[in-house]
Write an enzyme that holds these catalytic residues in place. Structure first.
Site, PDB file in Angstrom:
ATOM      1  N   ALA C  44       0.834  -1.200   0.000  1.00  0.00           N
ATOM      2  CA  ALA C  44       0.000   0.000   0.000  1.00  0.00           C
ATOM      3  C   ALA C  44       0.872   1.255   0.000  1.00  0.00           C
ATOM      4  CB  ALA C  44      -0.934  -0.018   1.203  1.00  0.00           C
ATOM      5  N   SER C 284       1.092 -22.906   2.365  1.00  0.00           N
ATOM      6  CA  SER C 284       0.017 -22.584   1.419  1.00  0.00           C
ATOM      7  C   SER C 284      -1.196 -23.465   1.627  1.00  0.00           C
ATOM      8  CB  SER C 284       0.522 -22.739  -0.007  1.00  0.00           C
ATOM      9  OG  SER C 284      -0.569 -22.652  -0.878  1.00  0.00           O
ATOM     10  N   ARG C 330     -11.291 -21.054   5.294  1.00  0.00           N
ATOM     11  CA  ARG C 330     -10.295 -20.940   6.365  1.00  0.00           C
ATOM     12  C   ARG C 330     -10.889 -20.969   7.763  1.00  0.00           C
ATOM     13  NH1 ARG C 330      -6.374 -16.153   3.895  1.00  0.00           N
ATOM     14  NH2 ARG C 330      -5.510 -17.462   2.259  1.00  0.00           N
TER      15      ARG C 330
HETATM   16  C1  LIG Z   1       2.563 -15.073   5.651  1.00  0.00           C
HETATM   17  C2  LIG Z   1       1.558 -14.239   4.939  1.00  0.00           C
HETATM   18  C3  LIG Z   1       1.112 -14.630   3.674  1.00  0.00           C
HETATM   19  C4  LIG Z   1       0.181 -13.858   2.980  1.00  0.00           C
HETATM   20  N1  LIG Z   1      -0.218 -14.280   1.746  1.00  0.00           N
HETATM   21  C5  LIG Z   1      -1.094 -13.517   1.044  1.00  0.00           C
HETATM   22  C6  LIG Z   1      -1.479 -13.875  -0.264  1.00  0.00           C
HETATM   23  O1  LIG Z   1      -1.042 -14.890  -0.805  1.00  0.00           O
HETATM   24  N2  LIG Z   1      -2.332 -13.087  -0.939  1.00  0.00           N
HETATM   25  C7  LIG Z   1      -2.826 -11.949  -0.382  1.00  0.00           C
HETATM   26  O2  LIG Z   1      -3.572 -11.253  -1.044  1.00  0.00           O
HETATM   27  N3  LIG Z   1      -2.471 -11.576   0.863  1.00  0.00           N
HETATM   28  C8  LIG Z   1      -1.621 -12.323   1.600  1.00  0.00           C
HETATM   29  N4  LIG Z   1      -1.258 -11.939   2.860  1.00  0.00           N
HETATM   30  C9  LIG Z   1      -1.734 -10.666   3.391  1.00  0.00           C
HETATM   31  C10 LIG Z   1      -0.957  -9.499   2.806  1.00  0.00           C
HETATM   32  O3  LIG Z   1       0.383  -9.852   2.613  1.00  0.00           O
HETATM   33  C11 LIG Z   1      -0.944  -8.261   3.687  1.00  0.00           C
HETATM   34  O4  LIG Z   1      -2.209  -7.998   4.130  1.00  0.00           O
HETATM   35  C12 LIG Z   1      -0.487  -7.034   2.924  1.00  0.00           C
HETATM   36  O5  LIG Z   1       0.717  -7.285   2.281  1.00  0.00           O
HETATM   37  C13 LIG Z   1      -0.336  -5.826   3.824  1.00  0.00           C
HETATM   38  O6  LIG Z   1       0.285  -4.775   3.115  1.00  0.00           O
HETATM   39  P1  LIG Z   1       0.414  -3.326   3.729  1.00  0.00           P
HETATM   40  O7  LIG Z   1       1.050  -2.503   2.698  1.00  0.00           O
HETATM   41  O8  LIG Z   1      -0.898  -2.897   4.206  1.00  0.00           O
HETATM   42  O9  LIG Z   1       1.318  -3.469   5.016  1.00  0.00           O
HETATM   43  P2  LIG Z   1       2.778  -4.083   5.279  1.00  0.00           P
HETATM   44  O10 LIG Z   1       3.316  -4.734   4.079  1.00  0.00           O
HETATM   45  O11 LIG Z   1       2.672  -4.878   6.514  1.00  0.00           O
HETATM   46  O12 LIG Z   1       3.679  -2.820   5.532  1.00  0.00           O
HETATM   47  C14 LIG Z   1       3.696  -2.108   6.709  1.00  0.00           C
HETATM   48  C15 LIG Z   1       4.685  -0.997   6.580  1.00  0.00           C
HETATM   49  O13 LIG Z   1       4.534  -0.090   7.629  1.00  0.00           O
HETATM   50  C16 LIG Z   1       5.755   0.212   8.228  1.00  0.00           C
HETATM   51  N5  LIG Z   1       5.457   0.503   9.610  1.00  0.00           N
HETATM   52  C17 LIG Z   1       4.770  -0.259  10.483  1.00  0.00           C
HETATM   53  N6  LIG Z   1       4.643   0.393  11.647  1.00  0.00           N
HETATM   54  C18 LIG Z   1       5.256   1.569  11.503  1.00  0.00           C
HETATM   55  C19 LIG Z   1       5.461   2.698  12.353  1.00  0.00           C
HETATM   56  N7  LIG Z   1       4.986   2.718  13.574  1.00  0.00           N
HETATM   57  N8  LIG Z   1       6.167   3.731  11.880  1.00  0.00           N
HETATM   58  C20 LIG Z   1       6.647   3.729  10.615  1.00  0.00           C
HETATM   59  N9  LIG Z   1       6.453   2.713   9.777  1.00  0.00           N
HETATM   60  C21 LIG Z   1       5.769   1.656  10.220  1.00  0.00           C
HETATM   61  C22 LIG Z   1       6.616  -0.979   7.979  1.00  0.00           C
HETATM   62  O14 LIG Z   1       7.974  -0.605   7.978  1.00  0.00           O
HETATM   63  C23 LIG Z   1       6.136  -1.408   6.624  1.00  0.00           C
HETATM   64  O15 LIG Z   1       6.831  -0.679   5.653  1.00  0.00           O
HETATM   65  C24 LIG Z   1      -0.334 -12.703   3.564  1.00  0.00           C
HETATM   66  C25 LIG Z   1       0.104 -12.311   4.817  1.00  0.00           C
HETATM   67  C26 LIG Z   1       1.031 -13.066   5.521  1.00  0.00           C
HETATM   68  C27 LIG Z   1       1.421 -12.642   6.882  1.00  0.00           C
END
Ligand SMILES: Cc1cc2nc3c(=O)[nH]c(=O)nc-3n(C[C@H](O)[C@H](O)[C@H](O)COP(=O)(O)OP(=O)(O)OC[C@H]3O[C@@H](n4cnc5c(N)ncnc54)[C@H](O)[C@@H]3O)c2cc1C
Ligand code: HEM
Ligand code: HEM
Ligand code: SF4
Ligand code: F3S
Ligand code: FES
Lengths: 248, 235, 637
Positions: C44, C284, C330
């Site tokens: 994101a 998976s 799930r």
């Molecule tokens: C093992 C696993 C497998 C998955 N497989 C799938 C899949 O196959 N398909 C699917 O659609 N989804 C999957 N998901 C879910 C999906 O990966 C996540 O929901 C999604 O990637 C979240 O993206 P994000 O950008 O919201 O947050 P994140 O990628 O978690 O990024 C968070 C960011 O915030 C930063 N951050 C956090 N706290 C702070 C703070 N206090 N101050 C400054 N920076 C901060 C971190 O440094 C990081 O850059 C999976 C999740 C997991 C755990």
């Protein structure tokens, strides 16, 4: 298990460092290496001492945060594994384990086992991308990509930017890392327009960061947790030489 | 947007040859030239076995050709470029890791096993010693005692026979040829990689080919002093 | 305060176009003057920061890692959905929309989900153009697989590393903007507070984790992209540094927190092997295509699996759900595993796992076919457990995996604090009470590449933003608050380690706010959380000083926030007196043990307004209206 650790402790970038002895008690063979360090740190905290600083996050070998030199080998003795994927059953009760940070001029030590690998980010910034703005992409299936090319691009794209290749190389060269990105993008049709500018800029950035050059020893490939091949380095050389010849 | 700010394609080839990749290309290119010289040199020296006539004629043919000065100058340049770039490169590499590891092991437990070897880790040492060897070698042969054959050309055959009748010289050459062996053991296949040769089937073959050539060339040079030594002592 | 979801009018398929047209624009020449703060560089955050940079805004990106690419999105394995219908198997934007609303057990906003399904196709185009090496067929076109029980094949994947490759695409675009000078990176920075000035989000206070300095950063808008809060359970499949800190501190500054009790538990994880464990590894879901799940029929049967004859085995999923068998969703599979373990029929040393057995499949298809399909998963399992799944059945157990809840946002992804946008897993928006496999990646990228660039522009272009300096009171307040909290946690000087407390709060959440929840249990949980929070502030031991790299101090701050957040999690679960998706209340189940939704009373988004630590937050309900998809009870019998 009980293990004798010799861990590199260094308070900050400029501070002097040294190997300090610790005894790790109550280590379970199923623990990962970083979990073992957690245990040691819990003990240190209880004794009012400063815990050992080390990076780790995903703990499943994909984020590239973790990494130290374990008994002289980056990421330890297991093939195709990161430090967080190394399990303590690999060691025996009473073993001595020397733990040092990844060392390179381009990776200044932040503290203890934590190093600053942002030089690798800057190499990517120099050209490790395809210039395409959000919204401007054509329909995805317009350009077919031969499956074999897609697969070899993927082989190279698996790099987790851990920096173990640099740590293992006697010249602290970032060739494997850089070459992997160049090969990933250079093998795909989408990466062609910038193929030669990319290789030149990335190589120049690599030099600017203070990494060494490649003596073709392949230690990098051996320690790479994603088993990225040094064939990619040859490819980078070739692309670079072509770029040099093409230059006007 | 990125590139608009600064398009930095190397404008001249020279500039391109000064980066880490360009440097290695130069070292590999000159290294390969030196290797080709060795092949030719060995081919010529093998004539020693054919006896004084062919050997001395061949040597005379070489020095009396006016192109020899050009060739020698070229060879010198190649030597110098190779050595200078290799040394500079080594210095860069030393600077890239100012703090050494307290414990460092080769990644032997890993897969694939690396190409690291005693040879690869000592390239700068073997290279430098080879350089010193060449200086002494030139003093011994090229600028050594001038014998003449009855035909009035230089009798190099006699010189070589004399030199290698002395066990110390033989030993010195054996050691030196060992250095050449080590240098090429890693150097030949490494040069292929520096040129950017990569092929799933050919890369492993090149690795082997490099080692086979090393054995042939260094082996050939090893044999000569020994052969001459035994030749010089009447049975 | 009434919640305004700002959903555009008109037919569902035209809403987003209409919104884009209504939106204010910002003149390209003026964009440079707007500072936009992006916190987090996962899918994101990286996609949003890159896209806003491309448009010419002055973007500042903050993240706790040393490189933007280490965000936890990197770990996603399975794939990303898109309604491309390349397989000609009847997929469409409408079907993806329908499946997502239904899969979310009718607790998501229709308009948001529809937009997500529409944008899904652009995401794939964008990623392919960036050089994401998706799996291909022999003809060179993109391959798809079916995922998470969907009846169409719409999941795009890059081996088992889809999240990694998508994040690299976004990361590389981001680094391109860094090179172009539109984005500035702030690595190893943790956002500790949101700065609200004149009622608008105008900056953040971030701690430089290397030297401990508290930095004040101004922005005309702030985008939170900080991921989910799964680590409140201590053990989860999330990365160990995942946290709720940024979202929670924004919540304390006025952003409502929505549906925190919607958490997802994934059925196929490698079980816990002991106290030392710091995280759980997901395997998976595809394993359930060929593996059969079973436990012994009699509790306490300690025989080795091979010694247990067919007659003494209970293939409980096949027994209870004859038509879906091992492939139930799930939440259903997870609860069933918990149920058999609660009966004492769990296997392994801890009794907290069930078998996933490939013996039949190996007999039927041969070990080679199984190796082709699951080789790397089997290797991973062996690496972690030291057991060979070709020889003995795998052991699996459910683990916390994803959090559907998050900061409340309107259709424009803006929270209740004007100028504070929330993207990705950190918001609550699109998955309702349960997320479908391969939809989180889709959502993160839709938010970042294709939604925020429009809605943030609209905000910047249509809002009066008075000048604010980082020396203003609003900044000073926030910085003082952050400083006070750091000083306080360092001063406790107690005896228990932070990890101890994290384990304790995780255990409470897992036991009472986990797979099956009850009124009594939740009340107990709240009481225990409060008590544990008090203990934390009296007995935690945080080593070191605040002026250098001190991971323990960072960790303490995150656990301290969980001590507060966990209470809201439990409270939300307590108040939602129904079962839906990932939220299962034992009081509300059908006679055969399935989730019983109560649409007449709970068809709403629960958005909580902070009132102070230990004080009950105020509930604001946003009613959910279903015009397209009519809620029905799920059945997998
Ligand atoms: C093992 C696993 C497998 C998955 N497989 C799938 C899949 O196959 N398909 C699917 O659609 N989804 C999957 N998901 C879910 C999906 O990966 C996540 O929901 C999604 O990637 C979240 O993206 P994000 O950008 O919201 O947050 P994140 O990628 O978690 O990024 C968070 C960011 O915030 C930063 N951050 C956090 N706290 C702070 C703070 N206090 N101050 C400054 N920076 C901060 C971190 O440094 C990081 O850059 C999976 C999740 C997991 C755990
Ligand atoms: C007959 C003489 C020589 C031959 C045939 C020769 C050949 C080669 C070859 C083929 C390489 C491999 C290039 C590559 O890795 O791409 C090489 C590397 C090298 N040579 Fe030589 N060389 C000779 C003399 C020397 C001398 C005199 C030096 C002096 C210092 C030297 C120092 C080196 C070094 C240090 C390298 C390794 C460079 C690196 O990998 O970083 N060599 N040589
Ligand atoms: C057993 C091994 C060798 C023998 C018997 C041998 C013999 C000779 C002889 C007889 C000459 C004199 C030629 C002339 O002056 O016309 C010569 C020249 C030379 N040799 Fe060797 N050589 C050996 C190995 C080597 C090696 C290993 C090298 C390089 C690393 C080398 C480099 C040279 C050079 C550079 C010259 C001068 C060529 C010229 O200037 O024309 N030799 N050698
Ligand atoms: S090439 Fe391998 S060792 Fe080097 S950074 Fe990438 S994954 Fe790590
Ligand atoms: S170890 Fe170093 S020498 Fe080259 S092949 Fe790898 S970069
Ligand atoms: S912690 Fe992520 S790779 Fe080791």
């Amino acid at each position: 298990m009980t293990l004798n650790l010799k861990v590199w402790r260094q308070a900050g970038a400029e501070a002097p460092g040294r190997l300090v002895d610790y005894v790790a008690r109550g280590i379970h063979p199923d623990m990962s290496f970083v979990e073992m360090l957690d245990v040691v740190n819990e003990d240190l905290i209880r004794q009012g001492q400063d815990p050992i600083a080390f990076d780790s996050d995903c703990r499943e070998g994909i984020c590239g945060s973790c990494g130290c030199v374990i008994n002289g080998i980056p990421h330890g003795p297991d093939a195709g594994a990161t430090t967080c994927q190394l399990h303590m059953r690999r060691f025996r009760d009473g073993d001595t384990i020397v733990i040092e940070p990844f060392r390179a001029r381009a990776f200044p030590i932040v503290k203890d086992l934590v190093v600053d690998r942002s030089a690798l980010d800057r190499i990517i910034a120099a050209g490790g991308y395809v210039s395409v703005n959000a919204g401007s992409a054509p329909e995805a299936n317009v350009v077919p990509v031969p499956r074999a090319e897609a697969e070899s691009a993927m082989d190279a794209a698996q790099c987790i930017q851990c920096g173990a290749c640099v740590a293992a190389c006697k010249n602290a060269a970032a060739h494997l890392f850089t070459a992997a990105k160049i090969a990933h993008l250079g093998r795909l049709p989408q990466g062609q327009p910038e193929r030669y500018v990319r290789v030149v800029r990335m190589v120049e950035q690599m030099d600017e960061e203070g990494f060494g050059t490649c003596s073709n020893e392949g230690e990098c490939e051996a320690v790479c947790p994603k088993s990225i091949s040094i064939a990619n380095i040859a490819r980078m050389h070739r692309d670079y030489l072509k770029a040099a010849l093409l230059a006007k | 947007m990125g590139y608009n700010r600064s398009i930095r394609m190397p404008s001249r080839l020279l500039q391109a040859l000064s980066t880490s990749v360009g440097t290695k290309f130069l070292i590999a290119f000159t290294g390969l030239c030196l290797f080709l010289f060795l092949v030719a040199h060995l081919a010529g020296n093998v004539l020693f076995i054919a006896g004084p006539g062919p050997f001395n004629d061949y040597a005379h043919g070489l020095v009396s050709n006016p192109l020899i000065y050009l060739a020698e100058a070229g060879l010198l340049a190649v030597f110098l470029v190779h050595a200078a770039r290799a040394v500079m490169n080594w210095l860069t590499n030393q600077a890239a890791r100012p703090d050494r590891y307290h414990v460092r092991r080769w990644a032997r437990t890993k897969n694939p096993v690396s190409r690291k070897s005693l040879a690869s880790t000592t390239m700068i040492v073997t290279g430098t010693l080879i350089l010193l060897f060449v200086v002494t070698h030139l003093a011994t042969f090229k600028f050594g005692t001038y014998y003449e054959t009855p035909d009035g050309i230089r009798d190099l055959y006699r010189l070589q026979l004399e030199i290698f009748s002395q066990p110390a010289y033989v030993a010195y050459y054996l050691v030196s040829m060992g250095l050449v062996f080590a240098h090429l053991w890693h150097g030949l296949s490494s040069a292929a990689q520096s040129f950017g040769v990569d092929h799933p089937q050919w890369t492993p073959r090149i690795l082997t080919l490099g080692r086979v050539l090393t054995v042939i060339i260094a082996g050939g040079f090893l044999v000569l002093p020994v052969y001459t030594f035994f030749l010089s002592r009447p049975a | 305060m009434a919640l305004d979801s700002k959903i555009p009018g008109g037919p569902i398929a035209e809403k987003w176009d209409r919104r884009k047209f209504e939106n204010k624009l910002v003149n390209p020449a003026n964009r440079r003057k707007f500072e936009v703060i992006v916190v987090g560089t996962g899918l994101a955050g990286a996609s949003a920061a890159a896209s806003l940079g491309e448009l010419g805004y002055n973007v500042k990106a903050f993240f706790i890692h040393d490189s933007p690419r280490r965000a936890h999105s990197i770990a996603a394995q399975g794939g990303i959905n898109a309604a491309k219908n390349y397989r000609n198997d009847g997929d469409s934007v409408y079907r993806l929309f329908y499946d997502t609303v239904k899969g979310g057990d009718y607790r998501a906003r229709e308009a948001n989900v529809f937009r997500l399904a529409q944008l899904s196709v652009n995401i794939i185009d964008q990623c392919v153009a960036q050089g994401v090496p998706f799996a291909r067929e022999y003809g060179g076109l993109l391959d798809n697989r079916s995922f998470g029980g969907a009846q169409v094949s719409r999941t795009f994947y890059a081996r088992g590393q889809t999240g990694q490759q998508l994040l690299l695409g976004a990361f590389q675009s981001l680094m391109r903007q860094v090179d172009a000078g539109t984005v500035t990176l702030f690595p190893r920075r943790e956002m500790l507070d949101l700065v609200v000035a004149g009622g608008q989000a105008r900056g953040i206070v971030a701690r430089n984790l290397v030297n401990g300095e508290l930095e004040r950063h101004h922005g005309h808008a702030v985008l939170l992209c900080t991921g989910g809060y799964g680590t409140v359970f201590y053990l989860s499949t999330n990365a160990v540094n995942s946290n709720v800190t940024a979202a929670w501190r924004a919540h304390k500054r006025g952003a409502f927190f929505a549906n925190p009790c919607f958490t997802q538990i994934h059925p196929t994880c490698i079980p816990v092997s002991g106290d030392h464990q710091s995280k759980l590894t997901l395997m998976s879901e595809s394993l359930r295509n060929d593996g059969r799940v079973w436990v012994p029929k009699t509790p306490g049967d300690r025989r080795r699996p091979a010694e247990i004859p067919e007659a003494d085995r209970d293939y409980y999923l096949e027994r209870r759900y004859p038509s879906f068998g091992n492939l139930v969703p799930r939440d259903v599979a997870s609860r069933a595993a918990k149920a058999v373990c609660d009966e004492g029929r769990g296997v392994g040393e801890t009794g907290l796992s069930v078998y996933l057995d490939f013996a039949d499949a190996i007999r039927r298809l041969g070990a080679d076919t199984i190796r082709d399909r699951y080789g790397n998963l089997f290797d991973m399992y062996k690496r972690i457990t030291d057991e060979d799944p070709y020889q003995v059945p795998m052991r699996i157990y459910p683990a916390v995996h994803y959090t559907m809840g998050g900061l409340w946002v309107d259709y424009n992804l803006m929270s209740t604090v004007p100028g504070l946008f929330v993207l990705g897993e950190a918001n609550f928006s699109d998955h309702g009470a349960n997320r479908l496999g391969a939809s989180a990646l889709m959502q993160g990228l839709a938010d970042g590449y294709f939604i925020a660039p429009y809605t943030v522009a609209n905000y910047l272009g249509g809002t009066t933003l008075p000048a604010v300096a980082t020396t203003d009171d609003a900044f000073a307040d926030a910085a003082d608050a952050a400083q006070a909290r750091i000083t306080r946690v360092l001063q406790v000087n107690g005896r228990r380690t932070i990890r101890d407390f994290h384990r304790a709060i995780g255990a409470i959440c897992w036991d009472y706010v986990g797979m099956a929840r009850t009124r009594d249990g939740l009340q107990t949980a709240i009481a225990r959380i409060r008590q544990l929070r008090d203990e934390f502030w009296q007995d935690v031991s945080v080593p070191g000083t605040p002026d250098n790299l001190n991971p323990a101090l960072d960790y303490a701050g995150r656990v301290a926030d969980y001590m507060e957040f966990a209470e809201l999690l439990a409270l939300d679960a307590l108040r939602r007196e129904e079962s839906c998706g990932g939220h299962f209340r034992e009081e509300y189940q059908t006679p055969d043990g399935e989730a019983l939704r109560r649409d007449d009373e709970f068809s709403y988004v629960a958005a909580w307004e902070f009132q102070g630590v230990g004080r009950d937050p105020v509930l604001h309900a946003e009613p959910l209206v279903f015009e397209e998809v009519h809620p029905t009870q799920r059945s997998y019998k």
